[in-house]
Design an enzyme around this catalytic site. Structure first.
Site, PDB file in Angstrom:
ATOM      1  CD1 TRP A 329     -20.431   6.120  10.953  1.00 54.97           C
ATOM      2  CD2 TRP A 329     -21.247   5.733   8.913  1.00 54.97           C
ATOM      3  NE1 TRP A 329     -21.299   7.141  10.656  1.00 54.97           N
ATOM      4  CE2 TRP A 329     -21.825   6.926   9.403  1.00 54.97           C
ATOM      5  CE3 TRP A 329     -21.613   5.295   7.652  1.00 54.97           C
ATOM      6  CZ2 TRP A 329     -22.736   7.674   8.663  1.00 54.97           C
ATOM      7  CZ3 TRP A 329     -22.526   6.039   6.919  1.00 54.97           C
ATOM      8  CH2 TRP A 329     -23.079   7.211   7.422  1.00 54.97           C
ATOM      9  CG  ASP A 330     -17.084   8.350  12.817  1.00 53.08           C
ATOM     10  OD1 ASP A 330     -17.577   9.470  12.872  1.00 53.08           O
ATOM     11  OD2 ASP A 330     -17.539   7.387  13.463  1.00 53.08           O
ATOM     12  CD  GLU A 468     -27.078   7.249  15.629  1.00 57.25           C
ATOM     13  OE1 GLU A 468     -27.148   8.097  16.545  1.00 57.25           O
ATOM     14  OE2 GLU A 468     -26.066   6.546  15.437  1.00 57.25           O
ATOM     15  CE  LYS A 586     -27.516  12.868  15.895  1.00 57.23           C
ATOM     16  NZ  LYS A 586     -27.168  11.771  16.842  1.00 57.23           N
ATOM     17  CD  GLN A 587     -25.907  11.069  10.014  1.00 55.97           C
ATOM     18  OE1 GLN A 587     -25.241  11.691  10.832  1.00 55.97           O
ATOM     19  NE2 GLN A 587     -25.494   9.919   9.503  1.00 55.97           N
TER      20      GLN A 587
END
Length: 769
Positions: A329-330, A468, A586-587
């Site tokens: 999805w970057d 994730e 993680k984010q």
């Protein structure tokens, strides 16, 4: 010439990271900066053809799988020197200097080595031509105070495999089979090879000197004896052409350009200079300018004019082996910058998604949904490319990879499609690929949502958010969590944009689009209902939670939030534990919403859903999530910098600085070895333009709502809005916007004091003390 990134000594432990940092690409070919003279390491030669994947069958943890991976082509740059053809160059450098020049998109080295009793000084220049999608050029200029009368040169073109990432070896390994070698007495070498599926690639190489040489040996390793030239400088050049087709190897060898090196270099620089100057953000401080230039160069060399018309997405780590070169999805983090500078490049990325719309529809049907369900990881086709297993190096275990449940990628693609329309105003996008993508993704969200009578709201279950670290509930047999806040809110956003899109079009065009997609009034009414009744999980008043049940997870030890430990998911799995059990991210999923959407749009979306806006402007929610982030995702710092820009500028600036250092300041054993983090690089450009300077395209004009950290200093940049180039300058609390010379149209500017129509020749000024 500038040294955007400079290393003044050789460090074998850091060589592979430096090779990734100094990778050159023209959007078609990508070349790691491995040293030609070091055939046996410690580096890793890598040459890749964008979008050229292999999906040959592999046996992984007892499972058969066909996972697409970018192919490492034969290493073409090998060079070595010898006095007697017995002892070849053994690099023990007497001096060493290597630099990446973003202004010219080239890499240069200067190093000293000893050959017998002769001290050699070698100046190296390499480029991957921005003017010719097939061409790589390497040049050595060798000087010696007391040169030998003669010496031998060895030039290699060596087959290689995909072995950079040890934990991926079960999926990777040898992918190319060599069909043919050929060579000529004039220094030409060529290789023709194929993949298991039949796709073919041809590589041709020509090694030349500025002195007579007679070549011997096979194509893979040519050796030639040559006298030292009378002029005192021995010039060695290698020119490589690469094509993915059935052309005969000798035919490609004959096509290697014969122009002088400086002419090839000038053509490359001439093609690079215009986009570089158009997109460069100019700052007053070198400490910011260089890392920002480095980020811009990597984005511009990955998505290029040579990419146009090719079926290429936006690779997470550039065209390298990181994440197998796959597409996630970057582009979500690159689209705002690309759409406002090079809309044709953004359009080409969107076309990659549009070509896979049919496959996304088939995936939706197979999963029991309507519309289009895009895969989390993509390569050549539209099938899911997430590996079934992940290898955890601390324990040596294979663990199921359930990240294919990141359904939110559909909203990211819809976001990009809508943003491109806002930036260009091109209505053909809405009646064509952008409109079809947005409507089909909205259709999927509406069918995925289930009405929960106990809540009186719709829920979206068994998904994984961008974070994730949580792929299932503790002890659950099936993967996925329910009502991920980011997923649900972006689903509502997509449904709203789909309905708005149809309202934006003339009635006849909207009817034609609905007819083409078999959209009827009853289905649109359902979209409206779901968009207003999606459930959002709140952990506390004013605190939107990560997902339903996140607040019931265990509180982690504070030291886990520190970086002096192994990667957290690997560490816990090796201990028989899991990140699924803890309030750690993680984010930051919720903060990603604040990064993507402006504050007023968040408030409007919450009101549309029937939820009150946060009473404190979102500060309590921000603090809640910041206290639970490990920042082990390269996107985390960029997201936090954007999210905090209108809440806490000082903290936003701290995150921005860390984002700039994602790759440059990384350790020698970091993920940068596998390829640079393009989304983080694009994210820094986006934060500066869209958050700090407040430049956002919208339906009613270009919005100007700056929030500028004092440390940023003076900024100058150019951007496009609906076909017009604007020049923007921030200086001492004043934002100045004017149409670039030659502009023919007008631009509506929307700001805190109202609206102003900017006409050619006029300048708008706003004071923000």
């Amino acid at each position: 010439m500038t040294d955007t990134l400079l290393f003044d000594h050789f460090d074998p432990a850091d060589e592979r990271r430096r090779e990734a940092l100094m990778t050159l690409s023209n959007g078609v070919l990508s070349l790691r900066a491995s040293a030609p003279e070091r055939a046996d390491g410690p580096g890793y030669p890598g040459l890749y053809l964008a979008g050229w994947y292999d999906s040959a069958e592999r046996q992984v943890n007892g499972s058969r799988c066909h996972i697409g991976a970018l192919v490492n082509l034969p290493a073409p740059l090998g060079l070595s020197l010898s006095l007697d053809r017995q002892q070849w160059l053994e690099p023990a450098y007497t001096h060493y200097r290597q630099c990446y020049d973003a202004e010219r998109c080239e890499v240069r080295r200067r190093f000293g080595v000893t050959l017998g009793e002769h001290a050699l000084d070698i100046e190296e220049t390499r480029l991957v031509s921005y003017a010719d999608p097939r061409l790589v050029v390497l040049r050595w200029a060798v000087t010696c105070p007391q040169p030998p009368s003669q010496l031998w040169l060895r030039s290699t073109l060596q087959a290689s495999g995909n072995t950079l990432i040890e934990r991926n070896l079960a999926y990777e390994g040898q992918r190319l089979a060599i069909d043919q070698h050929c060579c000529s007495e004039h220094g030409h070498s060529a290789i023709q090879a194929h993949l298991a599926g039949g796709a073919r690639v041809v590589m041709a190489c020509h090694t030349s000197l500025n002195t007579p040489v007679a070549w011997h040996g096979p194509a893979a390793q040519r050796e030639g004896q040559c006298p030292w030239p009378a002029g005192g400088v021995l010039v060695i050049e290698k020119r490589i052409l690469v094509e993915a087709d059935d052309r005969a190897a000798h035919a490609l060898a004959a096509a290697i350009p014969g122009e002088p090196f400086e002419q090839l270099r000038a053509a490359h620089y001439g093609a690079w200079r215009q986009p570089w100057q158009a997109a460069r953000v100019r700052l007053t401080g070198a400490s910011l300018q260089r890392p920002l230039d480095f980020a811009l160069a990597h984005v511009l060399q990955t998505v290029t004019p040579l990419s146009l018309g090719r079926d290429l997405g936006f690779p997470a780590r550039g065209w390298q082996e990181g994440y197998m070169g796959q597409i996630f999805w970057d582009e979500l983090f690159a689209f705002p910058f690309l759409a406002s500078h090079f809309p044709e490049r953004a359009r080409n990325l969107l076309a990659y998604r549009y070509r896979r719309l049919g496959a996304a529809r088939a995936r939706a049907r197979a999963a029991g949904f309507k519309g289009a369900l895009y895969p989390w990881r993509s390569t050549t086709g539209g099938e899911e490319q997430t590996p079934p297993w992940l290898y955890y190096p601390l324990s040596g275990h294979w663990v199921e990879d359930a990240t294919w449940l990141q359904r939110h990628i559909g909203a990211a693609i819809a976001y990009d499609a809508w943003l491109l329309y806002l930036a260009t105003g091109d209505q053909a996008l809405l009646t064509g690929m952008a409109g079809e993508i947005i409507l089909e993704v909205a259709r999927c969200w509406a069918s995925m949502a289930r009405f929960d009578a106990s809540r009186g709201r719709y829920v979206i279950e068994q998904v994984i958010g961008p974070d994730e670290y949580h792929s299932r509930y503790p002890g659950a047999e099936e993967p996925g969590v329910n009502n991920n806040a980011y997923t649900n809110l972006m689903a509502a956003w997509t449904l709203c944009r789909a309905l708005q899109l149809l309202q934006q079009l003339p009635a006849a065009a909207a009817a034609e689009l609905c007819g083409r997609l078999a959209l009827e009034a009853a289905e649109l009414a359902l979209w409206e209902q779901v968009s207003r009744q999606l459930y959002l999980p709140y952990d506390e008043p004013d605190v939107l939670g990560q997902f339903e049940g996140f607040d019931q997870l265990q509180t982690p030890p504070p030291q886990w939030l520190q970086k002096q430990r192994p990667r957290l998911d690997w560490m816990l799995e090796a201990q028989g534990d899991s990140t699924d059990r803890y309030q750690l991210t993680k984010q930051p999923d919720v903060l990603t919403l604040l990064h993507l959407l402006p504050p007023h749009e968040i408030r409007e979306l919450l009101a549309h859903l029937g939820y009150p806006p946060p009473s404190d402007g979102g500060r309590r929610a921000v603090q809640y999530h910041l206290a639970r982030i490990t920042h082990e995702s390269s996107l985390s710092y960029a997201v936090c910098a954007g999210a905090m820009a209108h809440i806490d500028l000082a903290r936003s600036w701290w995150f921005f600085g860390h984002c700039l250092g994602t790759d440059i300041d990384a350790g020698s054993d970091s993920g940068t070895v596998e390829g640079v983090h393009l989304a983080a690089m694009a994210g820094t450009l986006d934060v500066l333009q869209r958050h700090y300077l407040g430049l956002r395209p919208a339906l009613d004009g270009l919005h100007l709502y700056p929030a500028v950290p004092a440390e940023l200093g003076e900024v100058m940049l150019r951007l496009q809005y609906r076909g017009q180039w604007l020049e923007v300058r921030w200086r001492s609390g004043e934002l100045r916007v004017q149409l670039a010379p030659g502009s023919t149209g007008e631009v509506m500017l929307v700001h805190r004091a109202g609206r102003d129509l900017l006409v050619p020749g006029a300048t708008w000024r706003g004071l923000y003390p």
